[in-house]
Write a protein that holds these residues in place. Structure first.
Motif, mmCIF file in Angstrom:
data_model
loop_
_atom_site.group_PDB
_atom_site.id
_atom_site.type_symbol
_atom_site.label_atom_id
_atom_site.label_comp_id
_atom_site.label_asym_id
_atom_site.label_seq_id
_atom_site.Cartn_x
_atom_site.Cartn_y
_atom_site.Cartn_z
ATOM 1 N N LYS A 31 39.042 44.778 41.369
ATOM 2 C CA LYS A 31 40.256 43.067 40.190
ATOM 3 C C LYS A 31 39.282 42.061 40.769
ATOM 4 C CE LYS A 31 44.304 44.310 39.247
ATOM 5 N NZ LYS A 31 45.097 44.179 38.324
ATOM 6 N N GLU A 32 38.837 41.294 39.810
ATOM 7 C CA GLU A 32 37.834 40.078 40.163
ATOM 8 C C GLU A 32 38.766 39.173 41.379
ATOM 9 O OE1 GLU A 32 38.181 38.942 36.076
ATOM 10 O OE2 GLU A 32 37.082 40.856 35.200
ATOM 11 N N GLY A 33 37.248 38.725 42.337
ATOM 12 C CA GLY A 33 37.540 37.758 43.342
ATOM 13 C C GLY A 33 38.703 38.746 44.270
ATOM 14 N N ALA A 34 38.139 39.558 45.232
ATOM 15 C CA ALA A 34 38.767 40.109 45.559
ATOM 16 C C ALA A 34 38.273 40.119 46.917
ATOM 17 C CB ALA A 34 38.762 41.646 45.930
ATOM 18 N N THR A 36 36.193 37.520 47.339
ATOM 19 C CA THR A 36 36.307 35.825 47.981
ATOM 20 C C THR A 36 37.568 35.737 48.892
ATOM 21 O OG1 THR A 36 35.311 35.234 45.919
ATOM 22 C CG2 THR A 36 37.065 33.580 46.671
ATOM 23 N N LEU A 37 38.143 36.742 48.301
ATOM 24 C CA LEU A 37 40.068 36.021 48.620
ATOM 25 C C LEU A 37 39.890 36.420 50.244
ATOM 26 C CD1 LEU A 37 42.971 35.915 48.876
ATOM 27 C CD2 LEU A 37 43.031 38.648 48.484
ATOM 28 N N HIS A 54 33.524 40.816 36.699
ATOM 29 C CA HIS A 54 32.957 39.210 37.143
ATOM 30 C C HIS A 54 31.599 39.261 37.865
ATOM 31 C CE1 HIS A 54 34.206 36.217 40.163
ATOM 32 N NE2 HIS A 54 33.646 35.267 39.492
ATOM 33 N N PHE A 159 41.309 48.558 28.434
ATOM 34 C CA PHE A 159 42.545 49.359 27.819
ATOM 35 C C PHE A 159 42.591 49.755 26.964
ATOM 36 C CE2 PHE A 159 43.061 44.597 30.416
ATOM 37 C CZ PHE A 159 43.186 44.674 31.889
ATOM 38 N N ASN B 103 44.470 35.710 33.720
ATOM 39 C CA ASN B 103 43.133 37.001 33.906
ATOM 40 C C ASN B 103 44.146 38.550 34.770
ATOM 41 O OD1 ASN B 103 41.459 38.718 34.154
ATOM 42 N ND2 ASN B 103 40.135 37.381 35.125
ATOM 43 N N PRO B 104 44.390 39.704 33.494
ATOM 44 C CA PRO B 104 44.558 40.542 33.980
ATOM 45 C C PRO B 104 44.258 41.531 35.486
ATOM 46 C CG PRO B 104 44.328 41.191 31.502
ATOM 47 C CD PRO B 104 44.224 39.446 32.058
ATOM 48 N N ARG B 105 42.583 40.743 35.413
ATOM 49 C CA ARG B 105 41.770 41.724 36.454
ATOM 50 C C ARG B 105 41.632 41.084 37.993
ATOM 51 N NH1 ARG B 105 40.095 42.455 31.091
ATOM 52 N NH2 ARG B 105 40.441 44.417 30.478
ATOM 53 N N CYS B 106 42.205 39.963 37.320
ATOM 54 C CA CYS B 106 42.341 38.740 38.489
ATOM 55 C C CYS B 106 43.081 39.244 40.086
ATOM 56 C CB CYS B 106 42.575 37.452 38.860
ATOM 57 S SG CYS B 106 42.681 36.022 40.450
ATOM 58 N N ILE B 107 42.210 39.603 41.413
ATOM 59 C CA ILE B 107 43.160 39.656 42.663
ATOM 60 C C ILE B 107 44.481 39.669 43.218
ATOM 61 C CG2 ILE B 107 41.954 38.456 43.712
ATOM 62 C CD1 ILE B 107 42.794 41.666 45.165
ATOM 63 N N THR B 109 46.242 38.511 40.688
ATOM 64 C CA THR B 109 47.650 39.581 39.827
ATOM 65 C C THR B 109 48.397 40.843 41.048
ATOM 66 O OG1 THR B 109 46.069 40.729 38.766
ATOM 67 C CG2 THR B 109 46.856 38.599 37.733
ATOM 68 N N VAL B 114 49.462 36.224 47.681
ATOM 69 C CA VAL B 114 48.043 34.261 47.396
ATOM 70 C C VAL B 114 48.203 33.124 46.641
ATOM 71 C CG1 VAL B 114 45.353 34.590 46.611
ATOM 72 C CG2 VAL B 114 46.661 36.424 47.382
ATOM 73 N N LYS B 121 36.472 22.268 38.092
ATOM 74 C CA LYS B 121 34.950 22.246 36.986
ATOM 75 C C LYS B 121 33.931 21.418 36.517
ATOM 76 C CE LYS B 121 34.573 26.065 40.006
ATOM 77 N NZ LYS B 121 33.807 26.238 41.188
ATOM 78 N N ILE B 127 37.890 21.031 32.957
ATOM 79 C CA ILE B 127 38.137 21.894 33.213
ATOM 80 C C ILE B 127 37.928 22.955 34.528
ATOM 81 C CG2 ILE B 127 36.588 23.560 32.513
ATOM 82 C CD1 ILE B 127 35.799 23.261 30.566
ATOM 83 N N ARG B 129 38.492 25.943 37.047
ATOM 84 C CA ARG B 129 38.832 27.531 36.799
ATOM 85 C C ARG B 129 39.309 28.371 38.612
ATOM 86 N NH1 ARG B 129 36.223 29.572 32.936
ATOM 87 N NH2 ARG B 129 34.335 27.764 31.564
ATOM 88 N N LYS B 131 40.014 30.072 41.565
ATOM 89 C CA LYS B 131 38.958 29.681 43.052
ATOM 90 C C LYS B 131 38.429 31.681 43.002
ATOM 91 C CE LYS B 131 38.540 29.365 47.949
ATOM 92 N NZ LYS B 131 39.386 29.159 48.966
ATOM 93 N N TYR B 132 39.022 32.622 42.946
ATOM 94 C CA TYR B 132 39.054 33.825 43.189
ATOM 95 C C TYR B 132 38.054 34.586 41.638
ATOM 96 C CZ TYR B 132 42.018 33.120 46.944
ATOM 97 O OH TYR B 132 42.724 32.350 47.713
ATOM 98 N N CYS B 133 38.685 33.990 40.232
ATOM 99 C CA CYS B 133 37.593 35.206 39.638
ATOM 100 C C CYS B 133 37.296 33.893 38.409
ATOM 101 C CB CYS B 133 38.891 36.055 38.885
ATOM 102 S SG CYS B 133 40.403 35.167 37.250
ATOM 103 N N GLU B 134 37.521 32.846 38.072
ATOM 104 C CA GLU B 134 36.693 31.995 37.833
ATOM 105 C C GLU B 134 37.346 31.746 36.220
ATOM 106 O OE1 GLU B 134 32.296 30.949 38.296
ATOM 107 O OE2 GLU B 134 32.466 32.929 38.916
#
Lengths: 231, 144
Positions: A31-34, A36-37, A54, A159, B103-107, B109, B114, B121, B127, B129, B131-134
């Protein structure tokens, strides 16, 4: 870690727990941003070892060391990035890093479906006045390149499997395609490769991707030593 | 058309015509017990038309939401029939739990506990964004 996650533990709790047993956490997460979290709750340094499509900052440190050693400089370079530029996290991180150096030009080579995300173009390239060209054709600008950075089309980012099958072999670098390339071209790849570089290219002196792995070992050793405060 | 003036409450003024329902939803005004008036297409000096929302009660208004939607909005706090405070909106530096990352790939989700945080930005182009996946916040992102 897998077993706790399977039981429904949050990633933040997992990191707090692992931090009690370790001095550093290197985290690769789908997962993207994990990273950072979890860096917000971790008591030990967290290394982002790749988060989804990412970023992949330690690969970028590897790439910077490879470019610096093989080309003797990090500026005045034309860099071709080829393959999955949409989900290719190594590409996103490398572009971000290279915006710091002078006179960098990019040739972005990808199928239309896997073009570089708009935010990278707007906020990294255009904002820093970095020249770039987008193309579908790997041979069109190959004679201009100092570095050709190949990437794999990654099955795990899709997907829909049909899209993956259609795009996976879009680019295959062969010696024939390299016939107009510079003699001192540096061919890089974050590995693992599937079909995107033909085996015959491995013997070409311009193939740098296995040296790149070795540089990766040194840079990760250096990073760990730095985080541990060992000189 | 006449709408009674309010003695104690809030007037959200200079809303771009047509955006009042969006603000109604973002601020969760449907949950209020008091009278709420949504006045649409009011003639305005600044622009041809505007919307106004009058809330007949004291409440905390999330100014970040209003600044995110439209920086031309003004908020008047009314007490004993008089305006005691007039606030002008600015683009907030950060949106916390206002819009949801799609974004389905973002943490975010996957980890439901969280906070959804978007950071400004590009002020010129408004704009934000994740903080996690931009991923960029879009105006049609879900409201939290």
């Amino acid at each position: 870690m897998n077993s706790s996650t399977a039981k429904g533990e949050s990633v933040s709790d997992t990191i707090r727990t692992v931090g009690c047993y370790s001095d550093i956490i290197a985290m690769r997460h789908p997962k993207e941003g994990a990273p950072t979290l979890v860096s917000q709750v971790s008591t030990v340094p967290v290394i982002n070892a790749g988060d989804g499509g990412h970023n992949h900052p330690t690969q970028t440190l590897t790439d910077l060391l490879t470019i610096s050693k093989e080309k003797g400089k990090l500026s005045d370079l034309t860099i071709g990035l080829c393959g999955d530029l949409k989900f290719g996290r190594t590409v996103h991180s490398l572009i971000t890093a290279m915006t710091r150096y002078k006179n960098i030009k990019f040739v972005l080579i990808s199928p239309n479906e896997l073009k570089i995300p708009d935010y990278i173009k707007e906020e990294k390239l255009k904002k820093n006045n970095i020249e770039y060209i987008e193309t579908n054709d790997i041979e069109e600008y190959i004679d201009k390149l100092d570095i050709l950075y190949m990437t794999r089309v990654q099955k795990e980012r899709f997907f829909n499997e049909a899209d993956y099958v259609r795009l996976k072999d879009y680019y295959i670098l062969t010696l024939d395609k390299l016939k107009n390339a510079k003699k001192d071209l540096c061919i890089m790849h974050p590995l693992p490769r599937v079909n995107e570089i033909a085996k015959e290219v491995d013997q070409d002196p311009r193939a740098c991707y296995f040296k790149q792995v070795e540089y990766g070992r040194y840079i990760r050793m250096a990073l760990i030593l730095k985080l541990l405060g060992i000189k | 058309m006449n709408i009674d003036s309010i003695n104690n409450g809030i007037v959200i003024d200079h809303i771009e015509a047509g955006k009042s329902m969006e603000i109604y939803k973002y601020l969760g005004l449907e949950n209020l017990d008091c009278s709420v008036a949504i006045i649409k297409n009011v003639k305005s000096k600044k622009s041809e038309k505007k919307d106004i929302i009058k809330i007949d009660n004291d409440m905390d208004i999330n100014m970040d939401i209003l600044g995110y939607i439209d920086t031309n909005i003004t908020v008047n706090i009314i007490k004993d029939g008089k305006i005691i405070k007039k606030a002008h909106m600015e683009l907030p530096e950060k949106l916390v739990n206002i819009v949801k990352c799609e974004n389905p790939r973002c943490i975010t989700t996957e980890q439901q506990d969280v906070d959804q945080i978007f950071e400004l930005k590009d002020r010129k182009n408004k704009i934000y964004r994740c903080k996690y996946c931009e991923a960029q916040a879009k105006k049609n992102n879900s409201i939290i």
